[in-house]
Scaffold this motif. Structure first.
Motif, PDB file in Angstrom:
ATOM      1  N   GLY B  54      40.988  50.627  39.720  1.00 10.41           N
ATOM      2  CA  GLY B  54      41.847  50.156  40.814  1.00 10.41           C
ATOM      3  C   GLY B  54      42.235  48.689  40.651  1.00 10.41           C
ATOM      4  O   GLY B  54      43.397  48.313  40.838  1.00 10.41           O
ATOM      5  N   GLU B  55      41.278  47.868  40.261  1.00 11.27           N
ATOM      6  CA  GLU B  55      41.562  46.438  40.038  1.00 11.27           C
ATOM      7  C   GLU B  55      42.537  46.250  38.881  1.00 11.27           C
ATOM      8  O   GLU B  55      43.445  45.409  38.933  1.00 11.27           O
ATOM      9  N   ILE B  56      42.346  47.048  37.846  1.00 11.02           N
ATOM     10  CA  ILE B  56      43.194  46.918  36.655  1.00 11.02           C
ATOM     11  C   ILE B  56      44.636  47.293  36.986  1.00 11.02           C
ATOM     12  O   ILE B  56      45.580  46.567  36.633  1.00 11.02           O
ATOM     13  N   THR B  57      44.821  48.408  37.673  1.00  7.14           N
ATOM     14  CA  THR B  57      46.201  48.835  37.961  1.00  7.14           C
ATOM     15  C   THR B  57      46.863  47.888  38.965  1.00  7.14           C
ATOM     16  O   THR B  57      48.065  47.632  38.883  1.00  7.14           O
ATOM     17  N   ALA B  58      46.082  47.330  39.893  1.00  7.11           N
ATOM     18  CA  ALA B  58      46.651  46.350  40.836  1.00  7.11           C
ATOM     19  C   ALA B  58      47.123  45.105  40.082  1.00  7.11           C
ATOM     20  O   ALA B  58      48.214  44.574  40.340  1.00  7.11           O
ATOM     21  N   ALA B  59      46.326  44.676  39.111  1.00  9.67           N
ATOM     22  CA  ALA B  59      46.699  43.497  38.326  1.00  9.67           C
ATOM     23  C   ALA B  59      47.965  43.761  37.518  1.00  9.67           C
ATOM     24  O   ALA B  59      48.862  42.912  37.445  1.00  9.67           O
ATOM     25  N   PRO B  67      55.764  49.260  41.154  1.00  7.25           N
ATOM     26  CA  PRO B  67      55.000  49.942  42.215  1.00  7.25           C
ATOM     27  C   PRO B  67      53.603  50.338  41.719  1.00  7.25           C
ATOM     28  O   PRO B  67      53.473  50.919  40.646  1.00  7.25           O
ATOM     29  N   ALA B  68      52.576  50.007  42.501  1.00  7.78           N
ATOM     30  CA  ALA B  68      51.193  50.238  42.095  1.00  7.78           C
ATOM     31  C   ALA B  68      50.927  51.716  41.809  1.00  7.78           C
ATOM     32  O   ALA B  68      50.192  52.055  40.885  1.00  7.78           O
TER      33      ALA B  68
END
Lengths: 369, 92
Positions: B54-59, B67-68
């Motif tokens: 989740g952190e990686i895709t948000a970054a 879009p996330a």
């Protein structure tokens, strides 16, 4: 045609091996220890390979652990930037040596399996105690944490052990198993009557692999080399001649595939005389079957000619005596029917005495088949 | 399917490598070399064995202004395929 750089290099460090498997893919004429190229030459070859574009280095043999300088060679390969894979029977590796290989940066180990129990494995490998030693080595490999591929070589005598081989790979923590049905080159040609799988065995292996792939998805990757003679289309040998990989033999000769010396008209350059870049792009043996210009019919007009490149040149040579012919495995070859009949005859022949591979320098046994 | 809280990592024997001859990024794994496109390389460059999916895709979404959910879907497909081939592992 545009020639692209090779991805993989097979370095046959030595033909010496404690095992004497009757399907050994080494040539019948084995290099002796004093003919092997030295440490510095290999190191130079590794640097030249990396400069040429090779990414994957497979250290093979014979048994590569028979080379005293193995750790030093692994270190040199990693320094050159190559992904370094050791293809071994495990015999000759101690726990200490494996730790040294770990420190040298060895990336991956491919461990061969001649059978799933000592009785089978030691009979096929011709080396008593080999199986127990291999299991000990597998334990050390797992403890150090090397990524492991188990390479199970299968034929009529041990195909029934395939389900157990797959289980063993999982138990050893291997990420991958190569289910390799014996290919008939080199020493294996002498043992076709005993090693040729039956058609039923070949079909059963197909089904076992298919089911295991589904069941073990994400746990164990299965690479499968099916029984060649029982197929309708030939293998895409070497991914296409002179397109993907090259092979350096113990004496430094550079071959487009490990069996290429069985083709009499080919002339091979040696790393002692010519640099690897020139050999790959201009060497006569690499040019000989690159692309499609060399093809005869039925390959020449076939829509699969860039799918399988006419199959295996060494097999056309071995079976038909003509390295330019369509691989007789192909259903379009005029010799396909004859090969099928020959395959059935081998598969239903009574077991003979296995002709084991000899040590380098020993005389080659008379052909039995 | 990889979940937001999963922490992906490259196991021993799998590494991203600069192929200077072909001028490209590749993923090297046991007896395999996979050419990475820019997106694949961007995803693998974020994987450090500590940050979650989740952190990686948000970054990545922030960096590429995308879009996330699109980034998460594409990344999950790419990483899932690597996982099936045992080129990627996950801590839960």
């Amino acid at each position: 045609m545009t020639v692209r750089p090779p991805i993989a290099m097979l370095a046959e460090l030595t033909h010496r091996c404690p095992l004497s498997c009757p399907y050994c893919s080494n040539p019948l004429e084995l290099a002796r220890q004093e003919q092997e190229i030295d440490t510095e030459t290999w190191k130079s070859v590794f640097r030249q390979a990396a400069d040429l574009g090779v990414l994957q280095l497979h250290l093979s043999g014979g048994e590569p652990a028979s080379r005293r300088d193995l750790v030093e060679l692994v270190q040199a390969a990693r320094d050159a930037g190559l992904y370094t894979n050791l293809i071994t029977s495990g015999i000759g590796l101690t726990e200490r040596r494996l730790k040294e290989l770990d420190e040298a940066g060895l990336d991956h180990v491919q461990l061969s399996l001649q059978g799933t129990d000592a009785e089978m494995a030691d009979r096929i490998g011709g080396y008593r105690g080999g199986f127990d030693r291999k299991m000990q080595v597998a334990g050390w490999i797992g403890a150090i944490g090397f990524p492991l591929t188990l390479n199970a070589v299968l034929h009529r005598k041990n195909l029934h052990q395939l389900p157990r081989a797959i289980e063993m790979a999982v138990e050893m923590g291997a990420r991958r198993i190569e289910v390799a049905t014996v290919q008939f080159h080199g020493w294996a040609l002498k043992n076709r009557d005993t090693l040729m799988p039956t058609r039923e065995q070949a079909r059963e292996a197909d089904a076992i692999v298919k089911a295991a792939r589904a069941r073990l998805k994400g746990t164990l990757v299965i690479d499968y080399v099916p029984a060649d003679y029982h197929s309708d289309y030939p293998k895409r040998c070497m991914g296409g001649w002179g397109t993907t990989g090259l092979n350096v033999n113990p004496e430094g000769r550079v071959l487009p595939c490990h069996a290429a010396e069985s083709i009499p008209h080919l002339v091979f350059d040696n790393v002692k005389d010519v640099d690897l870049h020139k050999i790959w792009y201009e060497g006569a043996a690499f040019q000989a079957y690159r692309g499609t210009d060399w093809m005869q019919e039925p390959c020449k007009s076939c829509d699969r000619k860039t799918v399988d490149f006419g199959g295996c040149r060494c097999q056309a040579m071995a079976i038909l005596g003509d390295p330019d012919a369509t691989d007789p495995v192909c259903i379009k070859s005029p010799h396909h029917g004859a090969l099928q009949a020959q395959t059935e005859a081998h598969a239903s022949a009574p077991d003979g005495d296995l002709v084991y591979r000899k040590a380098p320098g020993r005389s080659i046994p008379e052909s039995v088949g | 399917m990889i979940a937001d809280h999963d922490i992906p990592y490259l196991p021993r024997g799998v590494r991203v490598h600069r192929d200077r001859v072909r001028d490209a990024w590749v993923l090297l794994a046991p007896e395999r070399a996979i050419t990475l496109d820019a997106i694949g390389h961007a995803i693998l460059s974020e994987i450090d064995g500590t940050r979650s999916f989740g952190e990686i895709t948000a970054a990545l979404a922030a960096r590429y202004n995308a879009p996330a959910e699109d980034i998460a879907r594409d990344s999950a497909g790419f990483l899932g395929a690597l996982h099936d081939r045992r080129f990627l592992e996950v801590h839960s």
